[in-house]
Scaffold this active site. Structure first.
Site, mmCIF file in Angstrom:
data_model
loop_
_atom_site.group_PDB
_atom_site.id
_atom_site.type_symbol
_atom_site.label_atom_id
_atom_site.label_comp_id
_atom_site.label_asym_id
_atom_site.label_seq_id
_atom_site.Cartn_x
_atom_site.Cartn_y
_atom_site.Cartn_z
ATOM 1 N N SER A 140 0.785 -1.192 0.058
ATOM 2 C CA SER A 140 -0.234 -0.234 0.032
ATOM 3 C C SER A 140 0.929 1.172 0.010
ATOM 4 C CB SER A 140 -0.818 0.009 1.081
ATOM 5 O OG SER A 140 -0.302 -0.208 2.580
ATOM 6 N N ASN B 113 -2.296 -2.705 13.242
ATOM 7 C CA ASN B 113 -3.658 -2.550 13.014
ATOM 8 C C ASN B 113 -4.223 -1.273 13.772
ATOM 9 O OD1 ASN B 113 -3.467 -4.985 11.583
ATOM 10 N ND2 ASN B 113 -4.489 -6.344 13.367
ATOM 11 N N THR C 286 -40.388 25.513 -10.070
ATOM 12 C CA THR C 286 -40.633 24.117 -9.821
ATOM 13 C C THR C 286 -40.754 23.342 -11.127
ATOM 14 O OG1 THR C 286 -43.086 24.254 -9.642
ATOM 15 C CG2 THR C 286 -41.869 24.733 -7.511
ATOM 16 N N HIS C 287 -40.184 22.215 -11.075
ATOM 17 C CA HIS C 287 -40.145 21.309 -12.286
ATOM 18 C C HIS C 287 -39.468 22.180 -13.261
ATOM 19 C CE1 HIS C 287 -43.594 19.375 -10.613
ATOM 20 N NE2 HIS C 287 -44.010 20.309 -9.962
ATOM 21 N N LYS D 154 -18.130 30.852 -28.276
ATOM 22 C CA LYS D 154 -18.528 29.914 -27.046
ATOM 23 C C LYS D 154 -17.611 30.560 -25.792
ATOM 24 C CE LYS D 154 -20.295 26.566 -26.646
ATOM 25 N NZ LYS D 154 -20.365 24.979 -27.079
ATOM 26 N N ASN E 20 -17.695 28.509 -22.227
ATOM 27 C CA ASN E 20 -18.235 27.587 -21.699
ATOM 28 C C ASN E 20 -17.927 27.530 -20.089
ATOM 29 O OD1 ASN E 20 -18.915 26.312 -24.031
ATOM 30 N ND2 ASN E 20 -17.155 25.383 -24.398
ATOM 31 N N TYR F 166 -9.593 -6.845 12.327
ATOM 32 C CA TYR F 166 -8.831 -6.402 10.954
ATOM 33 C C TYR F 166 -8.901 -7.400 9.780
ATOM 34 C CZ TYR F 166 -5.499 -4.456 7.681
ATOM 35 O OH TYR F 166 -4.892 -4.153 6.612
ATOM 36 N N GLN G 251 -7.512 -2.194 3.799
ATOM 37 C CA GLN G 251 -6.598 -1.375 3.037
ATOM 38 C C GLN G 251 -6.997 -0.786 2.155
ATOM 39 O OE1 GLN G 251 -2.134 -2.681 3.056
ATOM 40 N NE2 GLN G 251 -2.655 -3.180 0.852
ATOM 41 N N LYS H 137 -8.286 3.569 1.913
ATOM 42 C CA LYS H 137 -7.758 4.803 1.738
ATOM 43 C C LYS H 137 -7.892 5.752 0.556
ATOM 44 C CE LYS H 137 -4.329 2.927 4.873
ATOM 45 N NZ LYS H 137 -5.418 1.744 4.937
HETATM 46 N N1 ARG Z 1 -1.051 -1.496 4.887
HETATM 47 C C1 ARG Z 1 -2.105 -1.802 6.115
HETATM 48 C C2 ARG Z 1 -3.254 -1.188 5.892
HETATM 49 O O1 ARG Z 1 -3.457 -0.053 5.352
HETATM 50 C C3 ARG Z 1 -1.717 -1.594 7.382
HETATM 51 C C4 ARG Z 1 -2.298 -2.695 8.333
HETATM 52 C C5 ARG Z 1 -1.685 -3.815 8.111
HETATM 53 N N2 ARG Z 1 -1.961 -4.979 9.148
HETATM 54 C C6 ARG Z 1 -1.777 -6.161 8.856
HETATM 55 N N3 ARG Z 1 -2.350 -7.091 9.903
HETATM 56 N N4 ARG Z 1 -1.429 -6.788 7.954
HETATM 57 O O2 ARG Z 1 -4.475 -1.661 6.341
#
Ligand code: ARG
Length: 462
Positions: A27, A114, A159-160, A287, A289, A321, A326, A329
């Site tokens: 990651s 974790n 409205t509408h 134009k 835009n 977990y 992962q 993010k």
């Molecule tokens: N890179 C992991 C994540 O974003 C970190 C946590 C990893 N934990 C594990 N037990 N492998 O979730």
């Protein structure tokens, strides 16, 4: 060639991972954005380990200093991120070991990745709530500025998307201020709820070391440590609440964008976007835009998409977990980046646009927009039941339509051909200015009411 096993957790492995395993597992490509939070979390943890006597003060100091060096390397762009080291947590720790040697290995006492990732990500999302608050504030101010300029400008209310009744420009602008204030409250509410520290939950069960979770919580600006270690590492509600608030906010932005797109068209000409927020066409010289408005309108797609994606990732996951998490993010990073960009662009666009007062007013006087005022006059002056007044007004609208004029252009005789008791005072209520001025109910569109609300918002926004 067989790769060597992972330096951080490879004790029981004879061989390293397959290259594709490494690619799917890592990651670091995206979670390097958490470097700042990761190092803040680790520094708080190290200081706490020393304060509780779990490691020596000397080691904690070396760790704290070393982490600052790592941070400065990352900030300067001098840090070589390694995919083999999977994520930001292990990249930072490995570099710390290069820098300070043996004490680096003590940092991970009473901690797991974790709770580490949970604390890092929470800190990051918390910052985004604050950034959203600031960005919404700026947009609200721009809208209040527009409302002040045109508190009494008359425009058609729809409205509408059909002309309904005349309203004021200021009133329309303040409708968005109301929406955005709810968005702001949603981010603030989410921030308050997410402000608990998962640090010290360790892998899932807590730890046998005598840690002080209140100390790390306080050092990182959390209100308290979370009360259940399983929940602490399994929870991603904070990210989902952020995405839900972001989705609703982006939805509001898409509605305002849509109006700006429509209003800036040649058919409407309600608003002129400034050159700074318009683009030209490579083939059609005339134009102008509204690309920024269109792009903001589209942002809801990815932001709401992120919300659905993360909800789907979390659905059905057993405690605690799982590596699925992962995948939380990138969605949140993308949604936050795009929400902030959209808010900033909208604030700039709104501040720079010019409402076209004459066109707005002319449009307000079309489409029989004062028909309700006429019906209300029949109720108030002639004592007609509203349903009957509605019917009489409908007949008058049909008559005006057949003559190709609007209601104020009908003669008294024509009016009386539909209802004999109508008198000349009816014409007082058929003008758009009178119409809006009469809507004095609390929260209504009358300029006086709008000015009361502008004053309230200026007080709130400072
Ligand atoms: N890179 C992991 C994540 O974003 C970190 C946590 C990893 N934990 C594990 N037990 N492998 O979730």
């Amino acid at each position: 060639m067989t790769k060597t096993s992972n330096a951080m957790w490879g004790g029981r492995f004879a061989a390293g991972p397959d290259a594709i395993m490494e690619a799917i597992n890592a990651s670091i490509g995206f979670d390097q954005r958490l470097a700042h939070q990761d190092i803040a979390g680790s520094r708080a943890h190290a200081a706490m380990l020393a304060a509780t006597g779990i490691i020596t003060t000397k080691d904690a100091e070396a760790i704290g200093e070393g982490l600052l060096t790592v941070l400065s390397e990352i900030e300067a762009g001098n840090f070589a991120f390694s995919t083999a080291l999977e994520d930001i947590h292990m990249n930072v720790e490995a570099r710390l070991k290069d820098l300070i040697g043996e004490p680096a290995g003590r940092l991970h006492t009473a901690r797991s990745r974790n709770d580490q990732v949970a604390v890092d990500f929470r800190l990051w999302v918390r910052d985004q709530c604050d950034a959203a608050d600031t960005a919404i504030d700026a947009l609200m101010k721009a809208l209040v500025g527009q409302a002040e300029t045109g508190a009494d400008w008359v425009m058609p209310g729809f409205t509408h998307l059909q002309v309904a009744q005349p309203v004021t420009w200021g009133h329309h602008m303040l409708a968005y201020v109301e929406m955005l204030s709810r968005d702001r409250a949603r981010f603030a509410d989410a921030r308050k709820r997410m402000n608990e520290s998962p640090l010290g939950a360790a892998a899932l069960a807590g730890t046998s070391f005598p840690i002080d979770r209140h100390m790390t919580a306080e050092a990182l600006g959390f209100d308290r440590p979370s009360a259940n270690s399983l929940d602490a590492v399994a929870d991603r509600d904070f990210a989902l609440e952020f995405l839900a608030a972001a989705s609703i906010c982006a939805m509001h932005l898409s509605r305002l964008s849509e109006e700006l797109v429509i209003w800036s068209s040649a058919q409407f000409r309600f608003v002129k976007m400034s050159d700074r927020w318009s683009t030209g066409s490579s083939i059609m010289p005339q134009k102008r835009n509204p690309d920024a408005a269109e792009l903001i309108r589209a942002k809801i797609g990815r932001i709401f998409g992120a919300n659905v994606a993360l909800m789907t990732v979390m659905k059905g996951l057993p405690l605690t977990y799982s590596k699925d998490m992962q995948e939380d993010k990138e969605q949140v990073f993308d949604a936050a980046d795009n929400l902030l960009l959209a808010l900033a662009a909208m604030a700039g666009m709104v501040a720079d646009m010019t409402g076209q007062q004459d066109n707005l007013c002319k449009a307000a006087a079309t489409g029989f927009s004062t028909a309700t005022d006429l019906a209300d006059w029949l109720v108030r002056t002639l004592g007609l039941p509203f349903r009957e007044a509605h019917h009489v007004t409908g007949s008058l609208v049909a008559l005006a339509e057949s003559k190709g004029c609007d209601l104020p252009e009908l003669s008294l005789a024509e009016m009386q051909s539909v209802h004999a008791a109508i008198t000349t005072s009816v014409f007082d209520v058929l003008g758009v200015d009178n119409s809006v001025a009469s809507r004095t109910s609390y929260g209504g569109t009358a300029p006086d009411q709008v000015r009361v609300q502008i004053a309230r918002w200026k007080e709130i926004l400072g």
